[in-house]
Design an enzyme around this catalytic site. Structure first.
Site, PDB file in Angstrom:
ATOM      1  CG  ASN A 160      -6.439   0.060  -0.210  1.00 34.29           C
ATOM      2  OD1 ASN A 160      -5.334   0.161  -0.728  1.00 34.29           O
ATOM      3  ND2 ASN A 160      -6.616  -0.238   1.064  1.00 34.29           N
ATOM      4  CG  ASP A 180      -1.493  -6.330   3.821  1.00 39.43           C
ATOM      5  OD1 ASP A 180      -1.733  -5.256   3.224  1.00 39.43           O
ATOM      6  OD2 ASP A 180      -2.345  -6.926   4.516  1.00 39.43           O
ATOM      7  CG  HIS A 239      -3.843 -10.744   3.307  1.00 42.03           C
ATOM      8  ND1 HIS A 239      -5.092 -11.304   3.200  1.00 42.03           N
ATOM      9  CD2 HIS A 239      -3.986  -9.441   2.978  1.00 42.03           C
ATOM     10  CE1 HIS A 239      -5.942 -10.370   2.821  1.00 42.03           C
ATOM     11  NE2 HIS A 239      -5.310  -9.238   2.679  1.00 42.03           N
ATOM     12  N   PRO A 279      -6.478  -1.052  10.515  1.00 42.50           N
ATOM     13  CG  PRO A 279      -7.640  -2.567   9.158  1.00 42.50           C
ATOM     14  CD  PRO A 279      -7.702  -1.156   9.709  1.00 42.50           C
ATOM     15  N   GLY A 280      -3.368  -2.705   9.833  1.00 45.99           N
ATOM     16  CA  GLY A 280      -2.235  -2.734   8.905  1.00 45.99           C
ATOM     17  C   GLY A 280      -0.940  -2.346   9.575  1.00 45.99           C
ATOM     18  CG  HIS A 324      -1.881  -1.157   1.228  1.00 44.48           C
ATOM     19  ND1 HIS A 324      -3.092  -1.113   0.556  1.00 44.48           N
ATOM     20  CD2 HIS A 324      -1.797  -2.394   1.783  1.00 44.48           C
ATOM     21  CE1 HIS A 324      -3.724  -2.280   0.729  1.00 44.48           C
ATOM     22  NE2 HIS A 324      -2.959  -3.071   1.461  1.00 44.48           N
ATOM     23  CG  LEU A 325       3.376   2.135  -2.964  1.00 46.61           C
ATOM     24  CD1 LEU A 325       3.928   2.337  -4.371  1.00 46.61           C
ATOM     25  CD2 LEU A 325       4.514   2.099  -1.952  1.00 46.61           C
ATOM     26  CG  ASN A 349      -8.883  -7.461   7.795  1.00 47.91           C
ATOM     27  OD1 ASN A 349      -9.034  -8.613   8.151  1.00 47.91           O
ATOM     28  ND2 ASN A 349      -9.766  -6.830   7.050  1.00 47.91           N
ATOM     29  CG  HIS A 360      -2.584   2.659   9.011  1.00 50.01           C
ATOM     30  ND1 HIS A 360      -3.573   3.139   8.176  1.00 50.01           N
ATOM     31  CD2 HIS A 360      -2.615   1.310   8.903  1.00 50.01           C
ATOM     32  CE1 HIS A 360      -4.185   2.106   7.599  1.00 50.01           C
ATOM     33  NE2 HIS A 360      -3.619   0.989   8.014  1.00 50.01           N
TER      34      HIS A 360
END
Lengths: 438, 310
Positions: free
Chosen positions: A99, A312, A239, A330-331, A67-68, A285, A316
């Site tokens: 996302n 993953d 995942h 989550p993450g 996730h960038l 998650n 955040h």
């Protein structure tokens, strides 16, 4: 021209030198100094020497799941900072999840991400296209247009959300056959995970955290494997987190289903024991599972039932983690710690050798995503896209010192084995002695 | 004791000390016209309630006032909390403004633990007044006080906790405290309302209330929240009531000395028959009364006890 000296390919055999010319591995052999010097004199070029004594050369790593956060949450990560984190982690290609805000469900966004990745130039940034419009699971996004865009999207995922409608999933699988693509599913039956906060088990029950049952993952993986078999399409499972999912994958592969799967570093190391502090840095998650799940996942990766490692990587902001558990996002970060976790959980216990590390971190993910010039063998004539690892060195993880803007690592303060010294993308050094070369 | 976050891991000696203090306070105040002790004069106690709760908030407020503490109530609706301020910022603000103790009720499990973490080093203590589905330690303490008063002892007593154990912080806190104090606890609920792994808790579990009744010293009825009734955890309120309600018929199956508890608010007719709730063997209003004394004792141990020790 560049000469990498004293490195062991895949951690095997005697140390050799690697001569890199025009982005390609030109020669491999012991004591290449003389030959290269001769050539240099002839070509009037300078020779850059990388002393890799005691290090291991592996093909550059490929992350199918990053996730960038750009566009939308540039306060936590950008394509530039995420690319730096990736390169420092030994990666030469990453797949940026869809996302973002706006969602990467159309050609404009995926081309933007792809272009920004090229401008930064530290790793190949491949945008993942959303399967459905707005990740809503209702209507297929324009998969073909994204595939035919400059970004050449081949991996589609609604990650963060499950494509839970079986008919939409079936159509997505079927449709991507024509695009030579793959659907990467976030397997989570949403009706079974309403308000879910943590692995459904004794620990969460005691702590009063609503459970995320293993069956919510396993039932979707089983369904999707059946759909993939039915349609002859290709499925990738994001995942994998439970032992039951491993059983389903083994069964599906035995009957010839075109299914591949990834496991995250955190699911290879951490368990729901971490819940006790209620610190949301451990919220992710799918959630952290049990010790026995962790053990089964390690063995499944070594055996090949689970094909590869994917991070993953999920940056955040502090305010989205420094809060009560249920309010937290989550993450967790993963790009810079992935290799070390694999070394800690698989190489050190003897489950995987370095050839195996190359397989799960580079070759398999490149194959799943259909990247022609990543995950290639370390051989003459192949692209000089590689990672040099010091297997003996250790380092201590500090979230504040990682290249990501966000610092949400669950490995804070841990001393881990395996340090990436050099990363090279088609002959260009992107990381040297642990520093980004921009 | 700096914080009271859970009964899980609470030293039984410490718990007994709180119960003894509550007992002393109750006797001291008995028959007094002015029920005010000077003990916590000059100390500031803030209640932070992120969930509606009349009984617990009032109980803490009265407890604080009877101990002469300055009690300030913050509710989620009428403050910056309602404007989206983070729990952490609110807590740090209250601490900086001079709160010696923060009493927090929050819908998120673990909120009180997080608060205690953020307030580390500030000198402000935290009392958990109910966090999500996790714990409600002062409720368990007041239940224990009531049981001790009615039964004389807790050790060796058999106590049933009946109803929605899965979502109940009252049940969790009571399981930890009552078993630590030596009671035998039996949880009675349909399988859909029992937590995962309950078979490894130090309790016995039953899906059938009737056979349990003759051996009980006390029965604690749990509240069934409206959202559970519509959440498919059981087919209907009627069926729940038939299987798990404390009817008059069931009440008669209990031994003569057995005590009936309910943390309130009660759903009369569904969880408990009106005649049972109003019977002298029900200790429901006694629970509320003891709640004030137990909370006074908790405030005393957290705010004054510490000074004495030092």
């Amino acid at each position: 021209m560049m000469l990498i000296k004293g490195v062991r390919l895949y951690g095997e055999g005697d140390p050799v030198d690697i001569l890199v010319r025009d982005g390609v591995i030109a020669e491999i052999g012991p004591w290449l100094d003389a030959a290269s010097t001769q050539e240099l004199t002839r070509q009037e070029m300078t020779l850059e020497i990388i002393d890799a004594d005691g290090q291991i050369a592996l093909p550059g790593f490929v992350d199918l799941h990053t996730h960038l956060r750009e566009p939308g949450r540039e306060d936590t990560e950008t394509i530039a900072t995420g690319s730096a984190a990736a390169a420092l982690g030994g990666y030469t290609a990453v797949f940026a999840m869809a996302n973002t805000d706006p969602v990467a469900d159309n050609a404009v966004i995926v081309e933007h991400v792809w272009r920004r990745g090229r401008e930064v130039g530290l790793v190949d940034v491949h945008p993942v296209g959303a399967v459905t419009v707005g990740l809503k699971g209702e209507k297929l996004a324009e998969l073909g247009t994204m595939a035919r865009s400059q970004a050449g999207v081949r991996v589609f995922s609604d990650d963060g959300h499950c494509v839970s409608d079986p008919l939409i999933m079936r159509r997505a699988l079927e449709y991507t056959k024509a695009l030579d693509g793959v659907i990467a599913q976030h397997a989570e039956e949403p009706r079974l995970t309403v308000d879910a906060q943590a692995h459904e088990g004794e620990r969460a029950a005691r702590l009063g955290l609503a459970g995320w049952p293993a069956a919510a993952e396993e039932s979707i993986v089983a369904r999707d494997c059946l759909l993939a078999k039915q349609t002859g399409a290709r499925l990738h499972v994001c995942h994998v987190s439970t032992a039951g999912t491993v059983d389903v994958l083994r069964w599906a592969k035995e009957r010839g289903t075109k299914v591949s799967a990834e496991v995250t570093p955190h699911h290879l190391l951490l368990t729901d024991e971490r819940l006790a502090t209620y610190d949301p840095v451990n919220k992710v998650n799918p959630p952290l599972r049990t010790e026995s799940d962790v053990q089964v996942l390690r063995e499944a990766l070594a055996e090949g039932v689970v094909d590869c490692v994917a991070t993953d990587h999920a940056p955040h902001a502090p305010q989205d983690k420094d809060c009560e558990w249920s309010a937290a996002r989550p993450g967790m970060l993963g790009l810079q710690t992935a290799l070390s976790i694999v070394v800690e959980t698989l190489v050190r216990p003897g489950l995987l050798d370095w050839r195996g590390v190359a397989r799960v971190m580079s070759e398999k993910p490149a194959e799943i995503a259909g990247l022609p010039d990543q995950g290639r063998p370390l051989a003459v004539g192949e692209p000089a896209t590689l990672t040099l690892v010091d297997p003996h060195a250790t380092w201590t993880v500090r979230g504040s010192e990682l290249a990501s803007i966000a610092g949400n690592t669950p490995f804070e303060g841990m001393e881990l084995p395996g340090v990436v010294r050099t990363t090279m993308l088609r002959g260009r050094v992107t990381v040297s002695e642990g520093k980004v070369q921009s | 004791m700096k914080h009271l976050l859970s009964t899980d891991g609470l030293d039984p000696a410490q718990a007994t000390a709180v119960l003894d203090t509550a007992d002393t306070l109750k006797r001291t105040l008995l028959g007094r016209e002015v029920r005010k002790l000077p003990t916590l004069r000059g100390r500031t106690v803030v209640t932070m309630f992120y969930e509606n709760s009349t009984r617990t908030r009032v109980s803490f407020e009265v407890a604080g006032k009877w101990m002469s503490a300055d009690v300030i109530n913050v509710s989620a609706g009428g403050s910056s909390v309602g404007k989206g301020e983070s729990l952490r910022d609110t807590a740090l603000t209250l601490s900086a403004a001079g709160a010696d103790l923060v009493i927090v009720r929050h819908p998120a499990s673990g909120a009180a633990h997080r608060l205690a973490g953020w307030l580390e080093g500030t000198g402000t203590g935290v009392v958990n007044a109910g966090d999500g589905m996790h714990e409600h330690p002062t409720q368990a303490l007041l239940d224990a006080a009531t049981l001790r008063e009615r039964l004389g002892t807790i050790a060796g007593r058999r106590i049933a906790i009946v109803g929605d154990v899965l979502h109940s912080r009252v049940a969790r806190s009571n399981v930890h405290l009552l078993t630590a104090l030596g009671a035998e606890v039996v949880l009675v609920a349909p399988p859909t309302l029992l937590p995962t792994g309950v078979e490894n808790w130090p309790v016995s579990v039953s899906h059938d209330l009737d056979p349990e009744l003759p051996a009980l010293d006390a029965v604690m009825m749990l509240r069934v929240q409206a959202e559970r009734m519509h959440g498919g955890f059981f087919p209907s309120a009627r069926e729940y009531s038939i299987a798990y309600g404390l009817s008059e018929r069931r009440f008669k199956q209990l031994p003569e000395h057995a005590v009936v508890l309910h943390p309130g608010p009660m759903l009369r007719g569904m969880e408990i028959a009106a005649a049972v709730a109003d019977s002298p063997r029900a200790a429901i209003t006694e629970q509320v009364r003891n709640g004030v004394h137990v909370r006074m004792a908790v405030l005393y141990h957290l705010l004054a006890g510490e000074e004495e020790a030092a």
